[in-house]
Design an enzyme around this catalytic site. Sequence first.
Site: not given
Length: 221
Positions: A11, A36, A38, A40, A70, A72, A141, A179
Amino acid sequence: MPVKPTLIAPSILSADFTNLRASIELAEKAGADWIHCDVMDGAFVPNITFGPFIVQAIAKCTSSMVIDTHLMIADPDRFIEDFIKAGSHQITVHQEACPHLHRTVQFIKSLGAKAGVSINPATPLSVLESILPDLDLVLLMSVNPGFGGQKFIPSSVGKIARLDAMRKELNPGLVIAVDGGVTEENAAELSAAGADALIAGTAFFKAADPAAAARKIKGLA
Ligand code: DX5
Ligand code: ZN
């Protein structure tokens, strides 16, 4: 020991952002399968990271790794196309953020990317039953999303095994990714439970020897 090596996805959240290219090359040289990303938004999760512009920069630094994004974020449909144009090969959205999940999944696939759905630790697997045949991947998750470096939630192991049983009936080709809080110590147990891909932020980028950590997480050492 799994028959085929588990995929590892470092990540980028735990990477050195003052030298992103070096971090990505480190992952590539260590044999990482995916990188990965992330994303957000400060709304769906209590933290803000980065958008398509950074994913594009990451994608430019590697030709061998799958760009695994990913999301979020609330109402992800607004940005899916931007993240695919930025170079994402797979887009994972949260079930909790998508009132019309089937539409969202079809939208991702129509743009040529693989479609993943993630669920939070408190969300039951039953919410995935109807959508499972349409998915390329499920991202379970094993921490509450929002931050790297959190402790693995032990009940996630049983959840992986139950999803493994579900996919045998509904979608044998489904990839199960896990994850949050993955370590060299728990990786073998997660693979044995049915995980095909392990996301590792802290356990990879903060390791004294990231390449050795990657081999252990993949079950090769
Ligand atoms: C959490 C993120 C994870 C996280 C993993 O919201 O989705 O990908 O960065 O970090 P570690 O491996 O440190 O738990
Ligand atoms: Zn993630």
